[in-house]
Design an enzyme around this catalytic site. Structure first.
Site, PDB file in Angstrom:
ATOM      1  CB  CYS A 126      -0.914   0.014   1.215  1.00 45.34           C
ATOM      2  SG  CYS A 126      -1.886  -1.483   1.387  1.00 45.34           S
ATOM      3  CB  CYS A 178     -12.858  -1.475   6.669  1.00 45.32           C
ATOM      4  SG  CYS A 178     -13.038  -2.721   7.938  1.00 45.32           S
ATOM      5  CB  SER A 179      -9.529   1.745   3.686  1.00 42.92           C
ATOM      6  OG  SER A 179      -8.831   0.518   3.714  1.00 42.92           O
ATOM      7  CB  ILE A 212     -12.598  -3.044  -2.446  1.00 42.81           C
ATOM      8  CG1 ILE A 212     -12.515  -4.027  -1.255  1.00 42.81           C
ATOM      9  CG2 ILE A 212     -11.974  -3.623  -3.701  1.00 42.81           C
ATOM     10  CD1 ILE A 212     -11.133  -4.373  -0.794  1.00 42.81           C
ATOM     11  CE  LYS A 230     -15.030   3.974   6.757  1.00 43.02           C
ATOM     12  NZ  LYS A 230     -15.506   3.949   5.363  1.00 43.02           N
ATOM     13  CG  HIS A 246      -6.265   2.093   0.713  1.00 40.22           C
ATOM     14  ND1 HIS A 246      -5.110   2.626   0.178  1.00 40.22           N
ATOM     15  CD2 HIS A 246      -5.868   1.045   1.502  1.00 40.22           C
ATOM     16  CE1 HIS A 246      -4.062   1.935   0.616  1.00 40.22           C
ATOM     17  NE2 HIS A 246      -4.491   0.971   1.417  1.00 40.22           N
TER      18      HIS A 246
HETATM   19  N1  COA Z   1     -16.961   1.864   4.077  1.00 39.10           N
HETATM   20  C1  COA Z   1     -18.269   2.174   3.888  1.00 39.10           C
HETATM   21  N2  COA Z   1     -19.119   1.429   3.165  1.00 39.10           N
HETATM   22  C2  COA Z   1     -18.608   0.329   2.576  1.00 39.10           C
HETATM   23  C3  COA Z   1     -17.253  -0.035   2.711  1.00 39.10           C
HETATM   24  C4  COA Z   1     -16.429   0.771   3.500  1.00 39.10           C
HETATM   25  N3  COA Z   1     -15.147   0.465   3.690  1.00 39.10           N
HETATM   26  N4  COA Z   1     -17.034  -1.168   2.013  1.00 39.10           N
HETATM   27  C5  COA Z   1     -18.214  -1.498   1.431  1.00 39.10           C
HETATM   28  N5  COA Z   1     -19.153  -0.586   1.778  1.00 39.10           N
HETATM   29  C6  COA Z   1     -20.584  -0.626   1.430  1.00 39.10           C
HETATM   30  C7  COA Z   1     -20.860  -0.927  -0.018  1.00 39.10           C
HETATM   31  O1  COA Z   1     -21.030   0.252  -0.767  1.00 39.10           O
HETATM   32  C8  COA Z   1     -22.148  -1.711   0.054  1.00 39.10           C
HETATM   33  O2  COA Z   1     -23.206  -0.808   0.246  1.00 39.10           O
HETATM   34  P1  COA Z   1     -24.664  -1.082  -0.389  1.00 39.10           P
HETATM   35  O3  COA Z   1     -25.134  -2.373   0.225  1.00 39.10           O
HETATM   36  O4  COA Z   1     -25.449   0.117   0.020  1.00 39.10           O
HETATM   37  O5  COA Z   1     -24.424  -1.211  -1.860  1.00 39.10           O
HETATM   38  C9  COA Z   1     -22.020  -2.491   1.339  1.00 39.10           C
HETATM   39  O6  COA Z   1     -21.108  -1.725   2.154  1.00 39.10           O
HETATM   40  C10 COA Z   1     -21.475  -3.895   1.160  1.00 39.10           C
HETATM   41  O7  COA Z   1     -20.376  -3.806   0.264  1.00 39.10           O
HETATM   42  P2  COA Z   1     -19.464  -5.050  -0.089  1.00 39.10           P
HETATM   43  O8  COA Z   1     -18.588  -4.661  -1.225  1.00 39.10           O
HETATM   44  O9  COA Z   1     -20.313  -6.292  -0.228  1.00 39.10           O
HETATM   45  O10 COA Z   1     -18.594  -5.161   1.230  1.00 39.10           O
HETATM   46  P3  COA Z   1     -17.690  -6.359   1.654  1.00 39.10           P
HETATM   47  O11 COA Z   1     -18.297  -6.924   2.906  1.00 39.10           O
HETATM   48  O12 COA Z   1     -17.400  -7.270   0.535  1.00 39.10           O
HETATM   49  O13 COA Z   1     -16.315  -5.613   2.000  1.00 39.10           O
HETATM   50  C11 COA Z   1     -14.754  -4.838   3.627  1.00 39.10           C
HETATM   51  C12 COA Z   1     -16.202  -4.762   3.101  1.00 39.10           C
HETATM   52  C13 COA Z   1     -14.636  -3.882   4.770  1.00 39.10           C
HETATM   53  C14 COA Z   1     -14.460  -6.270   4.103  1.00 39.10           C
HETATM   54  C15 COA Z   1     -13.794  -4.476   2.452  1.00 39.10           C
HETATM   55  O14 COA Z   1     -14.081  -3.147   2.056  1.00 39.10           O
HETATM   56  C16 COA Z   1     -12.349  -4.587   2.871  1.00 39.10           C
HETATM   57  O15 COA Z   1     -11.773  -5.666   2.826  1.00 39.10           O
HETATM   58  N6  COA Z   1     -11.716  -3.463   3.247  1.00 39.10           N
HETATM   59  C17 COA Z   1     -10.319  -3.465   3.646  1.00 39.10           C
HETATM   60  C18 COA Z   1      -9.434  -3.296   2.461  1.00 39.10           C
HETATM   61  C19 COA Z   1      -7.978  -3.507   2.828  1.00 39.10           C
HETATM   62  O16 COA Z   1      -7.631  -4.419   3.558  1.00 39.10           O
HETATM   63  N7  COA Z   1      -7.105  -2.668   2.288  1.00 39.10           N
HETATM   64  C20 COA Z   1      -5.687  -2.735   2.572  1.00 39.10           C
HETATM   65  C21 COA Z   1      -5.429  -2.117   3.885  1.00 39.10           C
HETATM   66  S1  COA Z   1      -3.854  -2.460   4.504  1.00 39.10           S
END
Ligand code: COA
Length: 383
Positions: A85, A206-207, A209, A328, A332
């Site tokens: 990252c 969480c940040s 995707i 966030k 990201h």
């Molecule tokens: N913040 C706010 N809303 C979020 C979000 C976030 N980080 N991620 C997804 N959403 C929303 C989507 O828009 C969707 O909304 P909707 O139902 O109104 O359409 C809903 O939440 C579900 O989205 P989805 O894509 O199915 O979420 P997910 O459960 O597959 O993924 C996380 C969510 C948090 C697990 C994923 O964003 C993640 O892995 N984040 C961390 C990324 C990471 O590790 N980066 C590197 C860092 S070192």
């Protein structure tokens, strides 16, 4: 070594971008930065592109020459820079060193990631952890940062509400940033009520995707005024490495690479944390906003949570934090983040940040980390 200036910046909208390809995304960012700098593509002498994992996300390697080719920039040297990252921050540092050393006089640094084209990005992101000792045992990035959060709560009494405030403040700023992935405000209650990801971290800790790209044009400081009335100068560029696996650390409530890079950056710039007017830090999970302000030296160890609770990190507070909305809420796209952080600081220092402007900002800092802190890159920029 020559002093280095930033004369052009850009960032595409971050989000789930289905209607643009990887190569068009970074080319769009590059062209906008070139236009912002008032130069032509033919003025560029080299290009450094931060990208963590095009191989896993879009099944494409060799992306630096792909981009030079697609953008019509061949035969200039084009180099991909990878540090998970922190790829963007390190690409920026590579470009700065190329100008400072006298090797090149005009360089484009960019960052790009297209993460939403795969069904499950989590295993791809986990390749930035220790494969043998972490990822293959089932550990993911949310769970690694969850362990760090738990330990911080245990050691320093950091509360769940304080973690939520990191997201609240990021989203307040993102709501004023039209390029943010999630430009809406959230409340503490909404963060605490969002679905559990890895205890204690919830969805709104969480940040996301994200897809996105960002670009910057660098030249020697002595030439900057030939191109712009508002150059931004690089006061320090510092890079440190740390253990890749959490179990090798004496203390998982601090990121040593950040501490080392920050010390080096402040020493090089001849500045202290109190001299900095605005910061863009690596808050990939809410706990990391707290760790960042502690490890960079803005507050004492253990007092990060309180700083967020008391609002010191709001735009009009003592430590204006992530006016872009941070990882966030601005989003990201891994390789693009370090470049987008610097672009935001440039807009802040030029006074061009619109509704999210930190009034009177003259000196800014960026902090970009790879993995859980195997890499940290800190830049200090000034008007
Ligand atoms: N913040 C706010 N809303 C979020 C979000 C976030 N980080 N991620 C997804 N959403 C929303 C989507 O828009 C969707 O909304 P909707 O139902 O109104 O359409 C809903 O939440 C579900 O989205 P989805 O894509 O199915 O979420 P997910 O459960 O597959 O993924 C996380 C969510 C948090 C697990 C994923 O964003 C993640 O892995 N984040 C961390 C990324 C990471 O590790 N980066 C590197 C860092 S070192």
């Amino acid at each position: 070594m020559r002093d280095v200036a930033i004369i052009g910046v850009s960032q595409t909208k971050f989000g789930e971008l289905w209607d643009i390809s990887f190569r068009d995304l970074i080319t769009k960012a590059g062209l906008e930065a070139i236009e912002d700098a008032g130069i032509g593509g033919a003025d560029l002498e080299a290009m450094y592109i931060g990208n963590m994992s095009a191989g896993l996300f879009i099944k494409q390697e060799h992306i630096a020459s792909l981009i030079a080719d697609h953008a019509g920039l061949t035969p200039i040297p084009a180099t991909r820079v990878e540090a998970a990252c922190a790829s963007g921050g390190l690409a920026l540092r590579s470009g700065i060193m190329a100008i400072a050393s006298g090797y090149h006089d005009m360089v484009l640094v960019g960052g790009v990631e297209k993460m939403t084209d795969v069904v499950d990005p989590t295993p791809a992101i986990a390749t930035a952890s220790d494969q043998e000792w972490e990822a293959q045992q089932g550990v993911t990035f949310p769970s690694l940062y969850a362990m760090m959060a738990r330990r911080h709560m245990y050691e320093y009494g950091t509360t769940r509400e304080q973690l939520a405030m990191v997201s609240v403040i990021n989203h307040e700023n993102a709501a004023r940033n039209p390029k943010a992935h999630f430009p809406m405000e959230v409340t503490v209650e909404q963060v605490l009520g969002s679905s559990m990801v890895a205890s204690p971290l919830r969805l709104l800790d969480c940040s996301p995707i994200s897809d996105g790209a960002s670009a910057i044009i660098l030249c020697p400081a002595e030439k900057a005024k030939e191109y712009t009335d508002t150059p931004v100068y690089v006061k320090a560029s510092a890079h440190a490495s740390g253990t890749i696996a959490l179990h090798d650390r004496k203390d998982i409530t601090r990121i040593d690479a950040t501490v080392h890079a920050a010390k080096k950056a402040f020493k090089t710039a001849g500045l202290e944390p109190k001299d900095i007017d605005v910061i863009e830090v690596h808050d990939c999970f809410s706990i990391n906003g707290i760790l960042a302000i502690e490890d960079l030296g803005f507050v004492k160890k253990g007092e990060g949570g309180l700083a967020f609770e008391e609002g010191l990190t709001r735009r009009d507070g003592e430590i204006p934090f992530n006016p872009s909305g941070g990882l966030k809420a601005r989003g990201h796209p891994l390789g693009a983040t370090g470049i987008a952080q610097a672009a935001e600081i440039v807009w802040q220092l030029r006074g061009e940040a619109g509704k999210r402007q930190v009034e009177g900002a003259e000196i800014g800092l960026t902090h970009n980390i790879g993995g859980t802190g195997g890499t940290a890159v800190v830049h200090i920029l000034s008007r």
